[in-house]
Design a protein around this motif. Structure first.
Motif, PDB file in Angstrom:
ATOM      1  N   UNK A 104       0.524  -1.074  -0.267  1.00  0.00           N
ATOM      2  CA  UNK A 104       0.034  -0.328   0.405  1.00  0.00           C
ATOM      3  C   UNK A 104       0.703   1.209  -0.269  1.00  0.00           C
ATOM      4  N   UNK A 105       0.327   2.265   0.196  1.00  0.00           N
ATOM      5  CA  UNK A 105       0.741   3.346  -0.038  1.00  0.00           C
ATOM      6  C   UNK A 105       1.743   4.321   1.763  1.00  0.00           C
TER       7      UNK A 105
ATOM      8  N   UNK B 231      10.870  -2.697   8.184  1.00  0.00           N
ATOM      9  CA  UNK B 231      11.391  -3.495   8.569  1.00  0.00           C
ATOM     10  C   UNK B 231      11.590  -4.815   7.320  1.00  0.00           C
ATOM     11  N   UNK B 232      10.548  -5.153   6.544  1.00  0.00           N
ATOM     12  CA  UNK B 232      10.200  -5.944   4.877  1.00  0.00           C
ATOM     13  C   UNK B 232      11.636  -5.264   4.619  1.00  0.00           C
ATOM     14  N   UNK B 233      12.025  -4.191   4.630  1.00  0.00           N
ATOM     15  CA  UNK B 233      13.399  -3.402   3.751  1.00  0.00           C
ATOM     16  C   UNK B 233      12.571  -3.264   2.351  1.00  0.00           C
ATOM     17  N   UNK B 234      11.124  -2.247   2.304  1.00  0.00           N
ATOM     18  CA  UNK B 234      10.605  -2.227   0.976  1.00  0.00           C
ATOM     19  C   UNK B 234      11.078  -0.963   0.617  1.00  0.00           C
ATOM     20  N   UNK B 235      10.995  -0.864  -0.598  1.00  0.00           N
ATOM     21  CA  UNK B 235      12.137  -0.031  -1.411  1.00  0.00           C
ATOM     22  C   UNK B 235      10.858   0.543  -2.215  1.00  0.00           C
ATOM     23  N   UNK B 236      10.909   2.045  -2.160  1.00  0.00           N
ATOM     24  CA  UNK B 236       9.566   2.410  -3.399  1.00  0.00           C
ATOM     25  C   UNK B 236       9.694   2.953  -4.300  1.00  0.00           C
ATOM     26  N   UNK B 237       8.390   2.838  -4.991  1.00  0.00           N
ATOM     27  CA  UNK B 237       8.640   2.825  -6.169  1.00  0.00           C
ATOM     28  C   UNK B 237       7.773   4.054  -6.805  1.00  0.00           C
ATOM     29  N   UNK B 238       8.125   4.898  -7.612  1.00  0.00           N
ATOM     30  CA  UNK B 238       7.168   5.811  -8.490  1.00  0.00           C
ATOM     31  C   UNK B 238       5.161   5.686  -8.386  1.00  0.00           C
ATOM     32  N   UNK B 239       4.498   6.185  -8.339  1.00  0.00           N
ATOM     33  CA  UNK B 239       3.215   5.749  -8.715  1.00  0.00           C
ATOM     34  C   UNK B 239       3.551   6.614  -9.997  1.00  0.00           C
ATOM     35  N   UNK B 240       2.232   5.685 -10.947  1.00  0.00           N
ATOM     36  CA  UNK B 240       2.337   5.813 -12.402  1.00  0.00           C
ATOM     37  C   UNK B 240       0.826   6.532 -13.023  1.00  0.00           C
ATOM     38  N   UNK B 241       0.806   7.241 -13.523  1.00  0.00           N
ATOM     39  CA  UNK B 241      -0.638   7.809 -13.487  1.00  0.00           C
ATOM     40  C   UNK B 241      -1.100   7.479 -15.397  1.00  0.00           C
ATOM     41  N   UNK B 242      -1.465   6.563 -15.397  1.00  0.00           N
ATOM     42  CA  UNK B 242      -1.690   6.187 -17.575  1.00  0.00           C
ATOM     43  C   UNK B 242      -2.857   5.645 -17.553  1.00  0.00           C
ATOM     44  N   UNK B 243      -2.982   7.221 -18.548  1.00  0.00           N
ATOM     45  CA  UNK B 243      -4.159   7.624 -19.293  1.00  0.00           C
ATOM     46  C   UNK B 243      -3.907   6.747 -20.736  1.00  0.00           C
ATOM     47  N   UNK B 244      -4.977   5.933 -21.482  1.00  0.00           N
ATOM     48  CA  UNK B 244      -5.132   5.508 -22.665  1.00  0.00           C
ATOM     49  C   UNK B 244      -6.218   5.866 -23.583  1.00  0.00           C
TER      50      UNK B 244
END
Length: 79
Positions: free
Chosen positions: A15-16, A24-37
Motif C-alpha cells: 500500500x501507499x 522492517x521488510x526493507x520495502x523499496x519506494x516506487x513512483x506511482x504511475x498515472x496511465x491514460x489510454x
C-alpha cells in the motif's frame, strides 16, 4: 506471505502508507504511475487535454499566464 514467498512470489504491494512493518521488510519506494489510454476516437480530446496539462506543469509561469488569460482563478500556490 511466507507461503507466497515459498511459491516464488517476490513482489508484494504494501500500500501507499509509511508503516513500520514496511521498513522492517526493507520495502523499496516506487513512483506511482498515472496511465491514460484512449479506448476509442472519443477519448482523443481528453487524452490531448491531459497531455497538455501534464506538459504545462513543467512551465509554471506559462501556466499562470494561461490561467489569467482564460479567466481561471489562481491556484492556492500562486497566492
Amino acid at each position: 506471505m511466507a507461503a507466497l514467498h515459498k511459491d516464488g512470489v517476490r513482489k508484494f504491494d504494501f500500500s501507499v502508507a509509511n508503516y513500520a512493518y514496511k521498513r522492517r521488510f526493507g520495502a523499496k519506494r516506487l513512483p506511482l504511475v498515472d496511465l491514460k489510454a484512449t479506448l476509442s476516437w472519443r477519448g482523443v480530446p481528453h487524452a490531448l487535454g491531459y497531455r497538455a496539462a501534464r506538459e504545462l506543469r513543467h512551465y509554471p509561469r506559462l501556466t499562470a499566464y494561461l490561467k489569467r488569460a482564460l479567466g481561471m482563478p489562481p491556484s492556492r500556490q500562486e497566492n
